[in-house]
Design a protein around this motif. Structure first.
Motif, PDB file in Angstrom:
ATOM      1  N   ASP A   1      32.197  39.365  39.245  1.00  0.00           N
ATOM      2  CA  ASP A   1      31.327  38.197  39.378  1.00  0.00           C
ATOM      3  C   ASP A   1      31.935  37.039  38.623  1.00  0.00           C
ATOM      4  O   ASP A   1      32.368  37.174  37.496  1.00  0.00           O
ATOM      5  N   GLY A   2      31.974  35.913  39.272  1.00  0.00           N
ATOM      6  CA  GLY A   2      32.554  34.774  38.587  1.00  0.00           C
ATOM      7  C   GLY A   2      32.746  33.607  39.506  1.00  0.00           C
ATOM      8  O   GLY A   2      32.006  33.414  40.468  1.00  0.00           O
ATOM      9  N   THR A   3      33.776  32.868  39.194  1.00  0.00           N
ATOM     10  CA  THR A   3      34.080  31.664  39.962  1.00  0.00           C
ATOM     11  C   THR A   3      35.575  31.588  40.222  1.00  0.00           C
ATOM     12  O   THR A   3      36.367  32.274  39.581  1.00  0.00           O
TER      13      THR A   3
ATOM     14  N   TYR B   1      39.584  38.673  46.654  1.00  0.00           N
ATOM     15  CA  TYR B   1      39.110  39.989  47.085  1.00  0.00           C
ATOM     16  C   TYR B   1      40.191  40.907  47.633  1.00  0.00           C
ATOM     17  O   TYR B   1      39.920  42.057  47.950  1.00  0.00           O
TER      18      TYR B   1
ATOM     19  N   HIS C   1      28.418  32.689  50.309  1.00  0.00           N
ATOM     20  CA  HIS C   1      28.006  32.437  48.937  1.00  0.00           C
ATOM     21  C   HIS C   1      28.355  31.037  48.441  1.00  0.00           C
ATOM     22  O   HIS C   1      28.124  30.722  47.281  1.00  0.00           O
ATOM     23  N   ASN C   2      28.885  30.228  49.329  1.00  0.00           N
ATOM     24  CA  ASN C   2      29.245  28.854  48.976  1.00  0.00           C
ATOM     25  C   ASN C   2      28.903  27.889  50.113  1.00  0.00           C
ATOM     26  O   ASN C   2      29.759  27.121  50.573  1.00  0.00           O
TER      27      ASN C   2
ATOM     28  N   GLN D   1      31.716  30.055  43.935  1.00  0.00           N
ATOM     29  CA  GLN D   1      31.127  31.287  43.428  1.00  0.00           C
ATOM     30  C   GLN D   1      31.843  32.470  44.077  1.00  0.00           C
ATOM     31  O   GLN D   1      32.058  32.482  45.290  1.00  0.00           O
ATOM     32  N   THR D   2      32.215  33.454  43.278  1.00  0.00           N
ATOM     33  CA  THR D   2      32.910  34.634  43.784  1.00  0.00           C
ATOM     34  C   THR D   2      32.188  35.891  43.313  1.00  0.00           C
ATOM     35  O   THR D   2      32.645  36.578  42.400  1.00  0.00           O
ATOM     36  N   PRO D   3      31.053  36.191  43.943  1.00  0.00           N
ATOM     37  CA  PRO D   3      30.304  37.377  43.518  1.00  0.00           C
ATOM     38  C   PRO D   3      31.071  38.657  43.821  1.00  0.00           C
ATOM     39  O   PRO D   3      31.927  38.686  44.716  1.00  0.00           O
ATOM     40  N   GLU D   4      30.756  39.678  43.073  1.00  0.00           N
ATOM     41  CA  GLU D   4      31.365  40.977  43.303  1.00  0.00           C
ATOM     42  C   GLU D   4      30.929  41.492  44.667  1.00  0.00           C
ATOM     43  O   GLU D   4      29.785  41.292  45.086  1.00  0.00           O
TER      44      GLU D   4
ATOM     45  N   PRO E   1      29.420  43.910  47.218  1.00  0.00           N
ATOM     46  CA  PRO E   1      28.527  45.059  47.164  1.00  0.00           C
ATOM     47  C   PRO E   1      29.233  46.284  47.732  1.00  0.00           C
ATOM     48  O   PRO E   1      30.142  46.156  48.568  1.00  0.00           O
TER      49      PRO E   1
END
Length: 69
Positions: A2-4, A21, A33-34, A50-53, A55
């Motif tokens: 999770d991050g940016t 990724y 997510h953006n 935003q670079t969410p993990e 799932p």
């Protein structure tokens, strides 16, 4: 993870997805997510995304099954 991610001049969605990724197949996930930046195809420097993990149940679209395990 999770991050940016802060863009560099010339970054494009698929290249960012690959860098973050490990596959450009996650471009859609990154874009979801953006939404604020969907009108941008090639980024200038300094845009924070935003670079969410990923799932556990997200698979890269278009990858063969043996690559999604």
């Amino acid at each position: 993870m999770d991050g940016t991610y802060t863009t560099r001049q010339g970054d494009a969605w698929d290249a960012i997805a690959y860098r973050v990724y490990g596959s450009e197949a996650y471009t859609g996930f990154l874009m979801e997510h953006n939404p604020r930046y969907l009108g941008i195809f090639v980024f200038g420097p300094g845009v924070t995304l935003q670079t969410p993990e990923l799932p556990a149940n997200v698979q890269a679209a278009g990858l063969p099954v043996w690559r999604t395990v």
